[in-house]
Scaffold this active site. Structure first.
Site, PDB file in Angstrom:
ATOM      1  N   ASP A 525       0.850  -1.184   0.000  1.00 59.17           N
ATOM      2  CA  ASP A 525       0.000   0.000   0.000  1.00 59.17           C
ATOM      3  C   ASP A 525       0.887   1.235   0.000  1.00 59.17           C
ATOM      4  O   ASP A 525       1.907   1.276   0.686  1.00 59.17           O
ATOM      5  CB  ASP A 525      -0.882  -0.020   1.249  1.00 59.17           C
ATOM      6  CG  ASP A 525      -1.781   1.196   1.294  1.00 59.17           C
ATOM      7  OD1 ASP A 525      -2.546   1.380   0.328  1.00 59.17           O
ATOM      8  OD2 ASP A 525      -1.700   1.963   2.260  1.00 59.17           O
ATOM      9  N   HIS A 528       4.869   4.248  -3.026  1.00 59.00           N
ATOM     10  CA  HIS A 528       5.698   5.415  -3.354  1.00 59.00           C
ATOM     11  C   HIS A 528       6.074   6.235  -2.138  1.00 59.00           C
ATOM     12  O   HIS A 528       7.027   7.002  -2.191  1.00 59.00           O
ATOM     13  CB  HIS A 528       4.975   6.303  -4.376  1.00 59.00           C
ATOM     14  CG  HIS A 528       3.536   6.498  -4.040  1.00 59.00           C
ATOM     15  ND1 HIS A 528       2.581   5.574  -4.399  1.00 59.00           N
ATOM     16  CD2 HIS A 528       2.893   7.466  -3.349  1.00 59.00           C
ATOM     17  CE1 HIS A 528       1.398   5.985  -3.938  1.00 59.00           C
ATOM     18  NE2 HIS A 528       1.566   7.113  -3.301  1.00 59.00           N
ATOM     19  N   ASP A 626      -9.855   2.585  -4.331  1.00 62.99           N
ATOM     20  CA  ASP A 626      -9.660   4.028  -4.125  1.00 62.99           C
ATOM     21  C   ASP A 626     -10.373   4.869  -5.190  1.00 62.99           C
ATOM     22  O   ASP A 626     -10.474   6.079  -5.056  1.00 62.99           O
ATOM     23  CB  ASP A 626      -8.166   4.382  -4.179  1.00 62.99           C
ATOM     24  CG  ASP A 626      -7.404   3.770  -3.016  1.00 62.99           C
ATOM     25  OD1 ASP A 626      -7.967   3.717  -1.913  1.00 62.99           O
ATOM     26  OD2 ASP A 626      -6.254   3.339  -3.227  1.00 62.99           O
TER      27      ASP A 626
END
Length: 1530
Positions: A525, A528, A626
């Site tokens: 999750d 980045h 999302d």
């Protein structure tokens, strides 16, 4: 190498850092590291952390790989070290040059997923994943009924959001305890444990054929995590991160503002609790600037206490302290207080004392000095104030932007009035104490026992560098309010290594181990914003427990190179890609093409091929948890077609629970508390149940099944066709069976109820024969009570369902009106489809085969291609009716070809073909091929194939018609003999090729030619010497130059040999039908010197002959060429231009010496080579003035002809060329036609020439009237040219040796002098040259050397002259590469130390990338660019006058390298080893040129520094020959 093994080659380049390049490999592949051209010959060591067999992976443990050099030592083109890849993961390699690290990168090996009780493989491209929010699964004992929906709808992988105990916000991703199962899964009588969940996961794998993955969340934890209270050091708090104090003060002030606005205390200042317009926003700005910032004085955290600093400075001055400062460039600046106290910053007093110096020790002077100091510190404080002001401006802008989004924006959450529950802006820090005033709260930041609980929340920063941690010192994200903050989660502070925060690393390691133990994969999750070194450590831990861990990541870096850094370092298997990013159907189709598969009709790639950079494997999701809801964003009708389009991608695909049920809102990971529905196959559904009547569930099952079938059966070629703005057709094609599946989807990005969709749907043409409609499905409305959000279960729109029909014939379709068949070309069926009910929200999928005739033709072709590669077994059909020639293996047909036949089959340039009345194939809109033979085609295909450049004009031409196909076979059939048999075999293969659809022709044409071509090369190499057969790839490819240059044209180039000579080839003349000789002749270069009288040149032939014919083992053909040229001896010379002997020109002084050197080489290299000396030579000109005599008129043994050449030189040669004048040379001046040569009686040196002719290889004659150089040679090299003296010495020494062994009957030469006969023995002649050479040719280091005739002309010392006794004495002293030739043929003339010094100078001054500069660049007439077309006033360059005055010729480099090799051995082993490295490195550039050249050769010359010269021959015999010779010497 076993034929089944896939091998990839990675060529290493010096200083090449490839950490941003992704190399994906599969388990079972072999990876070979090879040396790129910059590294060949150098001491390279490759290191990797891929574990040795039987060892465990440790990221920090590197080992060296050992080199294999299968062909020995002559060059490094085949040297490799390898890895057998058996373990998935991310591995690093780097290499060093000597002790310096030089370059490196990563390789990522994909995991192999196993599923089912039998552990069968689930290919990555078959994955169909569905995301479940774990908290919506309800109590654990009900999970199976809910998960069953995914099983029944054909998914084979479940992604669970985290299953741990959640934090107060109830967000699926805010975890209170990473080690504890969410207690909500337990029921009163049964506590749910990790082993329960593990047992279910195992059951799903074995019984349901489904794998399970779950998230790992490393970058934050819930604010109420109990362990965080015990270990506050795990967060960014004000004790371990004091740089956050100013941001915390601002955050508290904004919280107090929230409370006051919520309580209505700012209504008077224009800010009510409910923010509704711009006026309210402007008032908020005003309050912050006027009420908050002046009170909290953030700038003070960055400033100096001026009075305190001045006092300190004054005290130092008064004590008479002096500065110890050393650097005058250091200026006074503020030193930040590490504890960030108000006015706690300081300045460096040492610099202050050096900057402000009182002019005396009196109090007034000190006071004045202090005032200057005060002024400077105040300036520095003002600068800090301005800087803080910039941060404050940004903070206000970000704050107002957030308020606009959260409270005013149409697409925002519309949070309503400001309250303590919904504050003005999310708090950036935790505050677990009683609320006080801002001033009272601030006192706590300096109390560590309290300040350690003020921790920074996590979030994300728009457009930030993902490799930078925004909470670390140096970042002002919290102060500038740039964080989009998650107020429920604390950002975790790992530091750089486990020792920096032991508890946190250990806690998260346990969390990772639990996950890897029970699940088949993980989803990273927020990858980045996870510190990359942390993720690396954790995933290494996970892979120790589960080697084939499937790692999925969401990465929003917006940059492929950055993505690759994460994929490389973490070994990510699949990156999540979102179809929801597509703004229309066209973009959705483009994403399908982008994320996997090859183009339809792609070429078959060899099993051994270069490793190409890849893009990350995709997990392509129609929706992620999302994303916004597509029903709101697009329409309910779009769910089915978009799911179909995504599912046709050649990669892993996925969806999120709720999409298939048509839930009309986003299922929020934070606020959704209802449960998913359960599976009930019965017709009547209660609340909280679903079955195939619900939403698009029935369509989803068919779509998932199809996706898995396409992945499993190798449908890996993809074509996307945008039929119109809403219709996308995706084709998946199987390259083995040539079956296709075509899915036509009519998307509904706009709601069909409110937007116009045309009733007219364009017709579609589908090439091939439609076997069946795999499925057709339409989204339809049905009568049902309107949608009402269920209170307990997540429910979807009840009034939509899917009308689905599977595996039907076209005639039974309800979507198709009619299907007609059109024939497009003789073997191409195209079915024209007219749609009737392809309404928005519909899909139809066809299974398409080639029409039966084409299918059969492909099967037969594949059957005949198996002889070249086992790849073609699948999809092959036995062939009963094929031409008889195809019953013979091609290798057996090809084995009948001679090397001269191979020249016809593989090569021959335009002018060679024109002699036969043909030409090279010309590709329209492109260019003609370089060769008429197969190499012409292969050179183009070698560029097209790796890139699958199917749009190339070459492929267009193949698809458009059979012209090229027919050209290839007919050209050979017309040639009779063994060549014609090859043509017939090709023609028989092409019969089937012409029967397949045109789009497949390039791929199969390539496969046929690759098979034939590689077989033909093997046939050629088998007829060559063992040096070639056992040689490296470089040696083998160079040896093909021998086939390229040596051929038999329509007209014989060589004069006929003596009829009494044995083993001479004959043929029947097509016109006269009489027997004629057909000896191979050697072209000087292609394309300019390949045919007619310009093909054969004496000098070129004999410079190239040793490398191209003797080293390669073509002894008989070499013998015939030597004897044929010997027959033309006249005036003691061998012709320059042969002109079949009858039109020969005897205008060169060196060809005869090269001829003699070749005879010597022949005798030494060929078994029983001395026999050639007794072979009959048929003299065309028995006397100088004879007319040409027919063969056999006068035969002489070769040794007599040799003796005549020696004798004539000693007597002196002096004649005028026949037909002198413009008819034979339009540029030469009259004196130039006078040819002289002789031997100096004192020195033994051969000399000759005059200033109007050029008798050596540097033979450029001026041609420009404008520049006044016509008729003047650029390089006459008259006198004794150094290489001729060397060649003569070599011959004299050899003849002396032979006569001593009584093999050669003459002891010397006899001349008449003053009427008396005088004999000069070879011994005497040999000693004369030996005694005078260094004395007269070496330019001594000693300026007073008595042997130096012209000391004033010396400009380089320690070199050898280019000539001796030139009519222009300065020419003798020019540095050119010719002396290296003498070093190779007569090394005994040189003192090793002097020779080595001269070679070093040549290397420094003359060595270019591929060739040798023909003149010292320091010379005033040097010019390195040859332009034969340029005519101007410049005497030195007009009309290419500088041909040999600088441009870099290739053939001298061979002699230079051979000389270096020879003399380095004499200098010592260390120098020898270094020289071998240098030579290999130079040769690697020739290897690269050879591989890249479409001519497959080495050029005549390059311009300076290796630049391409358009006037050069593209491939030159002597250039290839000399490189073969140096490799032979190595």
């Amino acid at each position: 190498m076993p034929s089944g093994k896939e091998t990839r080659l990675l060529h290493l380049g010096e200083m090449e850092k490839l950490d941003k390049t992704l190399f994906r490999l599969e388990q079972g592949f072999e990876l070979q590291f090879r040396l790129g051209p910059t590294l060949q010959g150098k001491p390279v060591t490759v290191y990797t952390n891929y574990p040795a067999s039987g060892e465990v992976f440790d990221r920090h443990k590197f080992r060296t790989l050992s080199w294999h050099n299968p062909t020995g030592k002559e060059d490094d083109s085949d040297k490799y070290c390898k890895l057998d890849l058996q373990i998935s993961g991310s591995y690093q390699y780097y290499f060093s040059l000597g002790n310096e690290k030089s370059g490196g990168g990563y390789i990522v090996v994909d995991p192999i997923l196993h599923v089912g009780a039998d552990d069968h493989v689930l290919p990555l491209d078959c994955v169909t994943l569905q995301t479940f929010l774990a908290k919506c699964l309800g109590p654990f004992h009900e999970w199976e009924d809910r998960l069953k929906v995914a099983k029944e709808t054909g998914y084979n992988m479940i992604h669970f959001t985290p299953l741990q105990k959640l934090g107060l916000s109830r967000s699926c991703y805010s975890l209170a305890d990473q080690l504890e199962v969410n207690p909500e899964f337990s029921s009163r009588d049964k506590k749910c444990s990790w082993s329960d969940i593990g047992a279910l996961v195992e059951k799903m794998k074995n019984e349901w054929n489904m794998l399970c993955i779950t998230d790992v969340v490393y970058n934050h934890t819930a604010t109420n995590s109990e362990w965080l209270r015990l270990h506050p050091e795990c967060g960014y708090n004000l004790v371990n991160s004091p740089h956050l104090k100013p941001a915390w003060v601002l955050d508290r002030a904004l919280w107090h503002l929230t409370c006051m606005v919520a309580d209505g205390k700012y209504i008077a200042k224009g800010v009510p609790p409910l923010i509704e317009n711009d006026n309210h926003l402007n008032c908020i700005r005003k309050i912050i600037w006027e009420d908050i910032y002046p009170k909290i004085k953030l700038w003070e955290f960055f400033q100096v206490d001026v009075n305190k600093a001045v006092q300190q400075f004054k005290a130092l001055l008064t004590q008479g302290k002096m500065s110890t400062k050393s650097d005058p460039n250091q200026h006074l600046q503020i030193v930040q207080d590490p504890d960030y106290r108000r006015l706690g910053c300081t300045v460096d007093m040492n610099i202050a004392l050096a900057t402000f110096i009182p002019h005396s020790n009196g109090p007034a002077a000190i006071e004045e000095c202090c005032n200057w100091f005060r002024k400077r510190v105040e300036e520095l404080n003002a600068e800090q104030y301005r800087q803080t002001n910039h941060h404050q401006e940004q903070a206000v802008n970000c704050l107002v932007g957030t308020v606009v989004y959260e409270r005013l924006a149409g697409n925002g959450p519309k949070k309503g009035p400001i309250s303590r529950k919904h504050p003005l802006v999310t708090r950036y820090f935790t505050y677990p104490f009683k609320e006080l005033t801002v001033q009272e709260e601030e006192t706590m930041i300096n109390q560590p026992d309290k300040a350690c609980y003020f921790m920074a929340h996590n979030g994300w920063v728009m457009g930030d560098d993902p490799l930078r941690n925004f909470a670390e010192p140096g970042s002002n994200v919290y102060l500038r309010r740039e964080l989009i903050c998650w107020g429920d989660s604390v950002k975790l502070r790992y530091g750089n290594k486990p020792e920096d925060c032991p508890y946190l690393w250990a806690h998260m390691k346990k969390y990772t181990e639990i996950t890897a133990k029970y699940f088949h994969g993980v989803r990273l999750d927020n990858c980045h914003s996870t510190p990359i070194h942390v993720a690396e450590y954790m995933l290494d831990t996970a892979r120790k427990l589960r080697a084939d861990l499937y790692i999925v990541a969401e990465l929003f870096t917006g940059n492929e190179e950055l993505d690759n850094i994460f994929v490389n370092r973490l070994g990510i298997t699949s990156l999540i890609r979102e179809a929801m990013t597509a703004y229309n159907s066209h973009e959705e189709g483009r994403l399908v093409y982008r994320f996997g598969g090859e183009p339809v009709g792609s070429f078959v790639q060899p099993r051994l091929r270069p490793l190409m950079p890849a893009i990350a494997h995709a997990l392509f999701m129609d929706i992620t948890h999302d994303n916004e809801c597509p029903i709101q964003h697009r329409s309910a009708y779009d769910a089915l077609p978009s799911a179909m389009i995504v599912s046709m991608a050649c990669c892993a695909t996925g969806s999120t629970k709720g999409y298939d049920e048509l839930v009309p809102h986003q299922i929020s990971v934070v606020s959704e508390e209802r449960f998913y529905a359960k599976w009930n196959p019965a017709a009547h559904l209660a609340s909280g149940e679903v079955n195939f009547q619900t939403g698009i569930l029935s369509g989803r099952l068919a779509i998932n099944r199809l996706h898995q079938e396409l992945g499993a059966k190798g449908f890996n070629q993809v074509y996307v066709d945008q039929v119109d703005e809403d219709i996308v057709a995706v084709t998946r094609h199987c390259p083995n069976t040539h079956q296709s599946v075509v899915a036509v989807s009519r998307t509904a990005f706009r709601d069909p109820k409110t937007s116009f969709y045309s009733k007219e749907v364009p017709e579609m043409c589908i090439p091939g024969k439609i076997e069946e409609v795999v499925l057709e499905a339409r989204t339809i409305e049905r009568t049902a009570s309107p949608y009402k959000k269920d209170e307990h279960f997540i429910n979807g729109l009840p009034n939509f369902t899917v009308e689905l029909r599977e595996h039907i014939q076209i005639k039974d379709s309800k979507i198709i009106k009619q299907a007609g068949t059109a024939i497009k070309g003789p073997n191409e069926f195209v079915q024209e489809i007219e749609f009737e009910r392809l309404t928005p929200g519909s899909v139809i999928v066809f299974r398409v085969s080639l029409d039966p005739k084409a299918q059969e033709a492909v099967g037969v072709l594949r059957n005949h291609l198996i002889q070249f590669s086992p790849h073609f077994k699948s999809g092959s059909l036995p062939d009963d009716h094929s031409a008889p020639i195809l019953k013979t293996l091609f290798s057996s047909i090809a084995s009948k070809l001679t090397l001269a036949d191979l020249n016809q089959v593989l090569y021959r340039c335009e002018s060679e073909e024109q002699e036969d009345g043909g030409g090279c194939y010309n590709i329209p809109n492109w260019s003609p091929l370089k060769y008429a033979g197969l190499q012409g085609l292969m050179s183009v295909m070698a560029d097209i194939r790796p890139k699958n450049d199917l749009g190339h004009p070459f492929c267009d031409n193949l698809r458009s018609g059979d012209w090229m196909i027919d050209y290839v076979s007919n050209r050979l059939i017309s040639r009779a003999g063994a060549c014609a048999e090859v043509g017939k075999w090709l023609k028989a293969m092409f019969v089937y090729l012409k029967r397949i659809p045109r789009y497949l022709i390039p791929c199969y044409f390539d496969a046929i030619l690759v098979g034939a071509y590689t077989t033909l090369l093997d046939v050629g190499w088998r007829q060559m010497s063992s040096f070639v057969q056992n040689g490296s790839t470089f040696v083998k490819h160079l040896s093909l130059g021998s086939i390229q240059m040596c051929g038999i044209g329509k007209y014989s180039c060589l004069p006929d040999l003596s009829p009494s000579l044995h083993d001479v080839p004959y043929r029947l003349n097509e016109i006269t039908n009489e027997k004629e000789q057909c000896c191979v002749s050697l072209a000087a270069g292609l394309p300019h010197f390949s045919s007619g009288i310009f093909r054969s040149w004496g000098r070129d032939t004999f410079i190239a002959l040793r490398g191209l014919m003797l080293v390669t083992g073509r002894y008989l053909e070499a013998r015939n060429i030597i004897l044929a040229f010997g027959g033309t001896l006249r005036h003691g010379l061998i012709p320059n231009l042969l002109g079949q002997g009858t039109h020969a020109r005897y205008n060169c002084r060196d060809a005869v010496w090269w001829w003699l050197q070749c005879i010597q080489d022949y005798c030494k290299i060929v078994p029983n080579g001395l026999d050639i000396l007794r072979c009959p030579v048929s003299r065309m000109y028995p006397r100088d003035d004879s007319s040409p005599q027919p063969p056999g008129t006068m035969d002489q043994p070769l040794y007599e002809v040799i003796q005549e050449a020696m004798q004539r030189h000693m007597e002196g040669i002096n004649f005028r060329e026949r037909n002198a004048g413009p008819q034979i040379d339009q540029n030469m001046r009259d004196e130039g036609f006078n040819v002289t040569a002789g031997v100096d009686r004192e020195t033994g040196f051969v000399f000759g020439g005059n200033r109007f002719n050029c008798g050596t290889w540097m033979d450029k004659m001026g041609e420009s009237d404008r520049a006044r150089n016509r008729g003047i040679p650029a390089t006459p090299r008259d006198g004794s040219a150094v290489e001729i003296v060397g060649l003569c010495k070599s011959t004299v020494r050899w003849l002396l040796d032979l006569s001593g062994k009584n093999v050669f009957p003459y002891r010397g030469v006899t001349v008449k002098r003053q009427g008396k006969e005088e004999t000069i023995t070879y011994d005497e002649w040999n000693r004369k040259i030996q005694g005078h050479f260094e004395r007269l040719f070496f330019v001594s280091e000693n300026p007073a050397d008595p042997n130096e005739k012209h000391p004033n002309l010396v400009h380089k010392r320690g070199i050898y002259k280019d000539s001796y006794g030139a009519s222009s004495p300065w020419c003798d002293y020019q540095l050119r590469p010719n002396f290296t030739i003498a070093m190779v043929v007569a090394p005994e003339l040189f003192t090793p130390e002097r020779a080595w010094k001269a070679l070093q100078i040549a290397e420094e001054k003359l060595l270019g990338p591929l060739g040798m500069k023909t003149l010292d660049p320091d010379d005033m007439v040097y010019c390195g660019v040859y332009d034969n077309a340029l005519d101007n006033d410049n005497y030195n360059v007009a009309k290419g006058f500088n041909y040999h005055q600088g441009p870099e010729w290739l053939w001298p480099i061979g002699y230079f390298l051979r000389a270096k090799l020879y003399f380095s051995k004499m200098i010592g082993p260390e120098i020898y080893a270094k020289t071998v490295v240098m030579i290999k490195n130079v040769l690697s550039r020739h290897y690269v040129h050879l591989e890249r050249s479409s001519w497959k050769g080495l050029p005549e010359l390059t311009n300076e520094n290796g630049q391409y010269c358009p006037f050069s021959c593209e491939t030159q015999a002597w250039s290839i020959g000399v490189i073969l010779e140096i490799l032979y010497d190595l």
